[in-house]
Design a protein around this motif. Sequence first.
Motif, short mmCIF file in Angstrom:
data_model
loop_
_atom_site.label_atom_id
_atom_site.label_comp_id
_atom_site.label_asym_id
_atom_site.label_seq_id
_atom_site.Cartn_x
_atom_site.Cartn_y
_atom_site.Cartn_z
N PRO A 83 -4.95 4.25 13.69
CA PRO A 83 -3.93 4.50 12.66
C PRO A 83 -4.48 4.27 11.25
CG PRO A 83 -2.95 3.34 14.51
CD PRO A 83 -4.42 3.37 14.77
N LEU A 84 -5.32 3.25 11.07
CA LEU A 84 -5.88 2.97 9.75
C LEU A 84 -6.78 4.13 9.31
CD1 LEU A 84 -6.25 1.09 7.36
CD2 LEU A 84 -8.11 -0.04 8.61
N TYR A 85 -7.54 4.67 10.22
CA TYR A 85 -8.42 5.80 9.89
C TYR A 85 -7.58 6.98 9.39
CZ TYR A 85 -11.75 9.62 10.35
OH TYR A 85 -12.53 10.70 10.09
N LEU A 86 -6.50 7.29 10.10
CA LEU A 86 -5.66 8.43 9.72
C LEU A 86 -4.99 8.19 8.37
CD1 LEU A 86 -4.04 9.12 13.21
CD2 LEU A 86 -5.78 10.51 12.06
N ALA A 87 -4.55 6.97 8.13
CA ALA A 87 -3.90 6.66 6.86
C ALA A 87 -4.90 6.74 5.71
CB ALA A 87 -3.28 5.27 6.92
N ALA A 88 -6.08 6.21 5.93
CA ALA A 88 -7.11 6.23 4.89
C ALA A 88 -7.57 7.66 4.61
CB ALA A 88 -8.30 5.38 5.33
N LYS A 89 -7.71 8.43 5.65
CA LYS A 89 -8.15 9.83 5.52
C LYS A 89 -7.19 10.62 4.65
CE LYS A 89 -9.01 13.93 8.37
NZ LYS A 89 -9.02 14.46 9.75
N ARG A 94 0.14 2.72 0.78
CA ARG A 94 1.08 1.71 1.29
C ARG A 94 0.89 1.49 2.78
NH1 ARG A 94 6.68 2.95 0.78
NH2 ARG A 94 7.01 0.73 1.23
N VAL A 95 0.63 2.57 3.50
CA VAL A 95 0.40 2.43 4.94
C VAL A 95 -0.85 1.61 5.19
CG1 VAL A 95 -0.10 3.68 7.06
CG2 VAL A 95 1.60 4.58 5.47
N VAL A 96 -1.91 1.91 4.42
CA VAL A 96 -3.16 1.17 4.57
C VAL A 96 -2.92 -0.32 4.33
CG1 VAL A 96 -5.47 0.81 3.59
CG2 VAL A 96 -4.64 3.14 4.00
N LYS A 97 -2.10 -0.63 3.33
CA LYS A 97 -1.80 -2.05 3.04
C LYS A 97 -1.12 -2.72 4.24
CE LYS A 97 -1.32 -1.71 -2.00
NZ LYS A 97 -0.35 -1.81 -3.14
N TRP A 98 -0.12 -2.06 4.83
CA TRP A 98 0.59 -2.63 5.98
C TRP A 98 -0.35 -2.82 7.17
CZ3 TRP A 98 4.78 -5.25 6.51
CH2 TRP A 98 5.85 -5.08 5.62
N ILE A 100 -3.66 -3.15 7.15
CA ILE A 100 -4.62 -4.24 6.89
C ILE A 100 -3.93 -5.59 7.06
CG2 ILE A 100 -6.00 -5.37 5.09
CD1 ILE A 100 -6.65 -2.60 3.98
N LYS A 101 -2.71 -5.68 6.54
CA LYS A 101 -1.95 -6.92 6.67
C LYS A 101 -1.67 -7.24 8.14
CE LYS A 101 2.28 -9.16 4.98
NZ LYS A 101 3.52 -8.99 4.16
N GLY A 102 -1.50 -6.17 8.95
CA GLY A 102 -1.24 -6.38 10.36
C GLY A 102 -2.47 -6.67 11.18
N GLY A 103 -3.66 -6.65 10.54
CA GLY A 103 -4.88 -7.02 11.25
C GLY A 103 -5.70 -5.84 11.76
N ALA A 104 -5.53 -4.67 11.17
CA ALA A 104 -6.31 -3.50 11.61
C ALA A 104 -7.79 -3.73 11.36
CB ALA A 104 -5.84 -2.26 10.86
N ASP A 105 -8.60 -3.23 12.29
CA ASP A 105 -10.06 -3.32 12.16
C ASP A 105 -10.52 -2.26 11.17
OD1 ASP A 105 -12.79 -3.38 12.39
OD2 ASP A 105 -12.82 -3.40 14.58
N MET A 106 -11.00 -2.69 10.02
CA MET A 106 -11.37 -1.75 8.96
C MET A 106 -12.69 -1.03 9.22
SD MET A 106 -10.22 -3.80 5.53
CE MET A 106 -11.01 -5.30 6.07
N ASN A 107 -13.49 -1.52 10.16
CA ASN A 107 -14.83 -0.96 10.36
C ASN A 107 -14.99 -0.23 11.69
OD1 ASN A 107 -15.86 -2.05 7.86
ND2 ASN A 107 -15.82 -4.06 8.86
N ARG A 108 -13.87 -0.05 12.41
CA ARG A 108 -13.96 0.62 13.71
C ARG A 108 -14.31 2.10 13.49
NH1 ARG A 108 -10.06 -0.89 18.61
NH2 ARG A 108 -11.23 -2.80 18.18
N GLU A 109 -15.30 2.58 14.21
CA GLU A 109 -15.81 3.95 14.01
C GLU A 109 -15.19 4.93 14.98
OE1 GLU A 109 -20.04 3.94 14.17
OE2 GLU A 109 -20.27 3.10 12.15
N THR A 110 -15.14 6.18 14.56
CA THR A 110 -14.69 7.27 15.41
C THR A 110 -15.88 7.80 16.21
OG1 THR A 110 -15.16 8.91 13.71
CG2 THR A 110 -12.97 7.92 13.68
#
Length: 527
Positions: A83-89, A94-98, A100-110
């Motif tokens: 979900p973080l990848y799709l939001a960042a893309k 605001r979605v990215v903020k939520w 990250i706050k929820g603990g999404a892995d920022m470095n997980r690769e596709t």
Amino acid sequence: MDFTECYQDTCSAVGLAAREGKIRQVQRLIQKGYSVDVKDNRGWNPLHEAANAGSAECVRLLLGAAENCEDYINSFTHDSETPLYLAAKNGHLRVVKWLIKGGADMNRETNDMSCPLFAAVDGGHREVVELLVRSGAEVNGTHSPSGWSCLHQAVYKGHCDIARFLASKCSLEAVDDYGITPLFVAAQYGHHKCLEILADEGANVNCQAKDLATPLLIAAQEGHLACVGVLLAHNADPNLYCNEAQWQLPIHAAAQFCRVSILERLIPVTNRECDRGEGKVSPVYLAVLSGQADSLRPLLKAGYSPDAQSCKQFGYECPLDMALWCNSWSLDNECHQTREIAQMLLSAGATVSLGMYGFALQGHVPEHLPLILEYAGLPQGDKLAELVQKALEEVHSAPYWLPLLLKAGVDPMLFLHHKMLEDADDVVLNFYLEFINWKTLPSNTLQILSRRQAEGTWIPRKHFECVPALSHLCRLAVREAVGSGIFSKTAFVQELPIPTLLQNYLQFNDIYTAHNPLPCSLLGQQI
């Protein structure tokens, strides 16, 4: 399979509502006990849908309803997108903020090695990029099959603001699998503002890829004048060799690809060792090889030698040698350019070897010999005798070269040789005899002519049975007195105080017209 539409048999009601950003409907479905973790045929669950659509409130509701938030927030689609990848893309801050706050892995690769930060950079979403970096996303990872970093991608896309931000966070000298740095990428794709940002930040302007290419070389090759200006302003070295043989410089790329404005910038700052240095290659060769007359012109104007050095790399003794050979196999639409190049080299004083004369005598390219004779003239002394010998060895081409050489001032008596008398065809032989006194020929010459006449291989013109006219004998005497070379000069003859008609006669124009062994179309061009 088309994954751009939702199939009713796989998409959950929650997922559809999240896709459409219908917050209240998502809330009601959750309250009714609908699962928030049902995936569709792409592997997308409702959180992927909400993140992709940019619905921050739906994301908040779905995270609150998940049984295992850590697994849910990092769940993969079939393409391994979180979900973080799709939001960042898609730049949904605001979605990215939520997430990250929820603990999404920022470095997980596709599966294709991308990550949220790389996707945000690629899309040009500066605020998302800054948020991810401030939140601890890895900035120096490689996220493409060729090993590009996020800074590579920012520069490639020309996102100057992102490049400026990342330049202070990332390694400026990160290289991909080809040894290419972000600054090299900026030069290659013409993003001069990004290039200036990186150079100002201290990136190495003289970095070399694995094939030793430099940013200045690639900018010159691609025609990015502004990038060349930035690089030179930041002390890029125009004399840094860009191949293992140590002859290729940025000036060669500019000459080869006809980047004239860049060539003019590089000429004054490039060491002239490449001009005639042994083992080097003059940029003149590259202009000639690629058929770029517009590149050749400023090089010659700046004093680059038209003779250069012998070029073992390309197998030519000099640029003119290359130009003549290239002309011999050029396509019709390229011939004009190569003729112009040969003319430019000759006008600049290129040396014509006997080998070139010999090649031109064959007439494969009809323009060669008249061009050489016009600009370089005839060789002198023993060289002229060698030229005559080469011509006689090509007697089958005499219909082509004989009028041209005689017109250029070769003494006709030099061709009074058994090769000419025995092997020249009937028309050529009659043409040749018009330039001498056919009644005072040596006995051995007369024997050859008599034999050919008896064999029927030579039919003399009727007036050869008579003594030449006094006017003809007079012009032969004048030619002998002043010399064939001077006598062939139209300017000399025109200065004689005699009528124009007589001037033409002195230059044998009546014979060229009446006894032309060349095809009419060619004679019209050359005589």
